[in-house]
Design a protein around this motif. Structure first.
Motif, PDB file in Angstrom:
ATOM      1  N   LEU A 153       6.177  -4.169  -2.908  1.00  0.00           N
ATOM      2  CA  LEU A 153       4.964  -4.290  -3.718  1.00  0.00           C
ATOM      3  C   LEU A 153       3.760  -3.684  -2.986  1.00  0.00           C
ATOM      4  O   LEU A 153       3.001  -2.893  -3.540  1.00  0.00           O
ATOM      5  CB  LEU A 153       4.661  -5.765  -3.982  1.00  0.00           C
ATOM      6  CG  LEU A 153       5.264  -6.435  -5.207  1.00  0.00           C
ATOM      7  CD1 LEU A 153       4.847  -7.906  -5.258  1.00  0.00           C
ATOM      8  CD2 LEU A 153       4.767  -5.715  -6.469  1.00  0.00           C
ATOM      9  N   VAL A 154       3.607  -4.085  -1.728  1.00  0.00           N
ATOM     10  CA  VAL A 154       2.439  -3.651  -0.958  1.00  0.00           C
ATOM     11  C   VAL A 154       2.501  -2.139  -0.700  1.00  0.00           C
ATOM     12  O   VAL A 154       1.539  -1.408  -0.977  1.00  0.00           O
ATOM     13  CB  VAL A 154       2.327  -4.430   0.378  1.00  0.00           C
ATOM     14  CG1 VAL A 154       1.205  -3.868   1.229  1.00  0.00           C
ATOM     15  CG2 VAL A 154       2.115  -5.916   0.113  1.00  0.00           C
ATOM     16  N   SER A 209       7.840  -8.430  -1.422  1.00  0.00           N
ATOM     17  CA  SER A 209       6.409  -8.199  -1.183  1.00  0.00           C
ATOM     18  C   SER A 209       6.174  -6.885  -0.456  1.00  0.00           C
ATOM     19  O   SER A 209       5.184  -6.195  -0.698  1.00  0.00           O
ATOM     20  CB  SER A 209       5.833  -9.348  -0.348  1.00  0.00           C
ATOM     21  OG  SER A 209       5.275 -10.332  -1.187  1.00  0.00           O
ATOM     22  N   ARG A 210       7.143  -6.562   0.418  1.00  0.00           N
ATOM     23  CA  ARG A 210       7.027  -5.322   1.177  1.00  0.00           C
ATOM     24  C   ARG A 210       6.933  -4.113   0.238  1.00  0.00           C
ATOM     25  O   ARG A 210       6.043  -3.268   0.370  1.00  0.00           O
ATOM     26  CB  ARG A 210       8.249  -5.195   2.090  1.00  0.00           C
ATOM     27  CG  ARG A 210       8.245  -3.993   2.989  1.00  0.00           C
ATOM     28  CD  ARG A 210       9.558  -3.943   3.779  1.00  0.00           C
ATOM     29  NE  ARG A 210       9.484  -2.975   4.844  1.00  0.00           N
ATOM     30  CZ  ARG A 210       9.706  -1.678   4.668  1.00  0.00           C
ATOM     31  NH1 ARG A 210      10.003  -1.210   3.476  1.00  0.00           N
ATOM     32  NH2 ARG A 210       9.609  -0.841   5.694  1.00  0.00           N
TER      33      ARG A 210
END
Lengths: 223, 497
Positions: A5-6, A2-3
């Motif tokens: 991705l963000v 997610s890191r």
């Protein structure tokens, strides 16, 4: 995952890779220099007037203040405040050296215990790191000597502060804190401006929502 | 509760709100409660307008370097013994928080007020998995008892009156003596304080939002007046901070500048009662504070806003001034907007987060009076951003056929001045004929929506262009006359000498 991705989505939106030297320098510079913005002139006053401003701003936030000449006078001032609120003569305090040095035994009827609050104390005494005249704000820092629970659980909070620690603005406090602790901050820094309040029921302003109903400041010494 | 999206039904919601006498009574207090106080406290600080500029600039600078500041922030949190979790979506954030709660074997969770928790529907998710969330902000607690959503971002129960809250407390606190007196707001608050105090002390995990995250120190900041956020984050063994990516600010000095405009804009206070800076878990030897400190950083659609027309919306610091000053919010309240964020900021943010197809009515729910932009502490051009949404709604053919047809017809005329001018003149004359001598009409074909509620004023005289033409002609005539007179006078003078 997610890191990535963000951060990836932000970089796409900004049209950057994250490796641009100029951008890196810009943020490193700001973080290390931490430049001040515009500091309101309101607090830029000589010491006596500054303390008066603190008192007046605190009063607007429904806190009270009194001055005493030395630490020796604190126990009597605490006892007088408790009596004025019809409270038992009991306080809980932290083990801050400045509080340790106060001759509590001079006020024989005053029962003093040391440590955090478990919610059963009606009144607590803390020592503030600094106070800010601009808005009548107290600055308290957590640590082994300064339990944060004392600031919130008791019904009345009495805060002792040295007159020379009453500053004009918050920026002066940040510089003093950086000087004292270096890079690593205490877990909690509390700015406290008056007594706990809520206006959630029909916008009627009431005190003592969850925190203290009363906030009293004892200023030691000449400003 | 999970907020059911009712934004597509805005018109219906608004109609119901206008007829809701309880709501109208409560909304009548917004003006006295917020507007005058903000004005007084802002005009008292000579630097206020400059501070608004600086607050805007700090947010713009941070957004332009957000990837780097997030990395710097994460580094500092880790150095201080905390953990940063990244959540691209609402689902990710719910899963991360539930995992932490399960690992800590949490049964009850106290919560400070967090709009983002509402956005991701956190409470329902916890309940579904056997964990009891307890809202601790007085207003949030009240609406949780009612199973309602907040109707204002800083005053969640502003739509309610005292007697409604009394009924909720009597129903929910059934173990307390029935004959107790709850006639005053003070007795209601005292009861909530006592009930919640026990919950604070029993909670296993505390979840708060964050007004700001500071990259320099790895700190989360909460701003409250009640002290509930503090009890939420210092008493349980685990503190979870839920914050979205745009809460970042670079330094302590930067957050200080923004704090100087936040409380003044929100409640008209010089400073909120409790501004708390939390960095990592409790330190060795600390007598209190959490053993674990987690920060969940949520994107949920915001990263794409950075690249588009709506980047400025990410400056928002959630003060609520725009809704306090909005005539539409003042008339219909927050629930009509149908999701988490009401008022002008909601009208811009909600379509970005849930889609213009669902929230298309919201940017239309504006009179474009501009008061929101006038008071916004970070100078977000809210009317301009609402207009962007209107454009997109039109481009994507989401507007109703009548609106599109009407706009098309208007555009046909507006692009052809030679047609537009005589047509408006004709329309005015016709209206004047309808209105007769009264100067107003009680009924107008195709405009029943207007005339059902108020009379339609009949145009007076003529169109501006026609009047201007007449005015110019008159001026020219006067000038010619004056010149002629001057010439005459000159001739007379010559004769005299």
């Amino acid at each position: 995952m997610s890191r990535d991705l963000v951060l990836g989505a932000i970089r796409r939106s900004l049209g950057v890779s994250g490796a641009e030297a100029l951008r890196r320098t810009a943020i490193e510079d700001r973080l290390s220099r931490h430049p001040r913005g515009v500091v309101p002139e309101r607090g830029a006053l000589p010491p006596r007037k500054r303390l008066n401003l603190f008192r007046d701003m605190l009063a607007e936030a429904s806190g009270t203040m009194q001055e005493v000449a030395s630490p020796d006078e604190v126990p009597a001032a605490v006892a007088a405040y408790l009596r004025s609120k019809n409270l038992p003569l009991q306080i809980r305090r932290g083990s801050d050296p400045r509080l340790e040095a106060i001759p509590w035994q001079n006020e024989q009827a005053l029962e003093v215990s040391v440590g955090r609050s478990d919610g059963n104390q009606l009144a607590a005494v803390s020592h503030a790191f600094k106070a800010v005249a601009e808005t009548g704000t107290l600055v308290l820092t957590s640590g082994p000597d300064n339990p944060t629970t004392l600031n919130f659980l008791p019904e009345h909070h009495i805060v002792v502060v040295d007159a020379k620690d009453v500053t004009g603005d918050y920026e002066t406090v940040w510089d003093a804190l950086r000087k004292k602790v270096g890079k690593y901050f205490p877990r909690t820094v509390n700015w406290i401006t008056g007594a706990s309040r809520s206006a959630d029921i029909e916008q009627v302003l009431l005190h003592g929502a969850h925190g203290p109903k009363g906030l009293h400041v004892i200023v030691i010494g000449k400003p | 509760m999970t907020v059911q999206i009712t934004s597509p039904k805005f018109k219906k919601n608004a109609r119901a709100a206008l007829k809701d006498a309880q709501l109208q009574r409560a909304l009548g207090k917004v003006e006295a409660g917020f507007i005058g106080k903000r004005r007084a406290v802002a005009s008292r600080l000579p630097e206020f307008e400059v501070l608004r500029d600086l607050a805007r600039d700090i947010k713009d600078h941070t957004l332009a370097h957000l990837d780097l500041y997030l990395e710097a922030y994460e580094r500092r949190v880790t150095e201080e013994g905390g953990t940063v979790h990244w959540a691209a979506t609402a689902e990710d954030a719910r899963r991360i928080i539930l995992d932490i709660c399960k690992r800590r074997e949490a049964k009850t969770v106290t919560k400070g007020k967090s709009m983002i928790a509402e956005e991701i529907g956190l409470n329902d998710h916890l309940v579904e998995h056997g964990i009891a969330p307890v809202e601790t902000d007085l207003g949030e607690y009240i609406i949780q008892l009612r199973n309602e959503a907040p109707s204002h971002i800083i005053a969640p129960a502003i739509h309610l009156n005292r007697d409604q809250i009394e009924a909720d407390f009597r129903r929910s606190h059934a173990d307390l003596p029935a004959e107790r007196n709850l006639d005053e707001p003070a007795s209601l608050m005292a009861e909530a304080r006592a009930v919640l105090r026990a919950k604070f002390l029993a909670a296993d995990v505390g979840i708060t939002g964050a007004n700001f995250l500071i990259a320099e120190t790895g700190t989360s900041v909460i701003v409250t007046n009640e002290g509930n956020g503090d009890l939420t984050q210092i008493l349980p063994k685990t503190h979870i901070v839920l914050a979205s990516i745009e809460k970042l600010v670079p330094t302590l000095e930067d957050v200080t500048t923004i704090l100087r405009v936040l409380a003044r804009s929100a409640t008209g206070q010089e400073m909120s009662v409790y501004t708390t800076f939390s960095t990592g878990p409790r330190r060795a030897g600390d007598p209190d504070g959490p053993e674990e400190y987690h920060v969940v950083i949520l994107d949920n659609g915001r990263s794409s806003m950075i690249g588009g027309q709506f980047r400025e919306m990410l400056r928002c610091i959630r003060c609520g001034a725009c809704m306090n000053h909005c005539p539409v919010y003042g008339a219909v309240g927050g629930h009509a907007y149908g999701w988490v964020y009401p008022g002008p900021m909601g009208a811009v943010l909600t379509p970005s987060l849930i889609g213009i197809d669902k929230a298309g009515h919201l940017p239309n729910a504006s009179t474009f009076c501009g008061r929101c932009e006038e008071v916004c502490p970070v100078r977000i051009p809210l009317p301009k951003l609402m207009r962007y949404w209107r454009d997109r709604e039109f481009e994507r053919h989401l507007s109703p056929a009548t609106v599109r047809w009407g706009l098309g017809l208007w555009a046909l005329f507006a692009r052809r001045p030679w047609l537009y001018r005589p047509a408006t003149r004709l329309a005015m004359k016709t209206l004047a004929l309808f209105g007769g001598r009264r100067g107003r009409m009680h009924w107008l074909p195709l405009a029943g929506g207007w005339t059902r509620h108020r009379d339609f004023p009949v145009p007076e005289r003529d169109t501006f262009q026609a009047q201007w033409k007449k005015h110019r002609a008159e001026e020219a005539r006067k000038k010619a006359q004056a010149e002629a007179e001057a010439v005459e006078a000159g001739k007379a003078g010559e004769k005299a000498t």
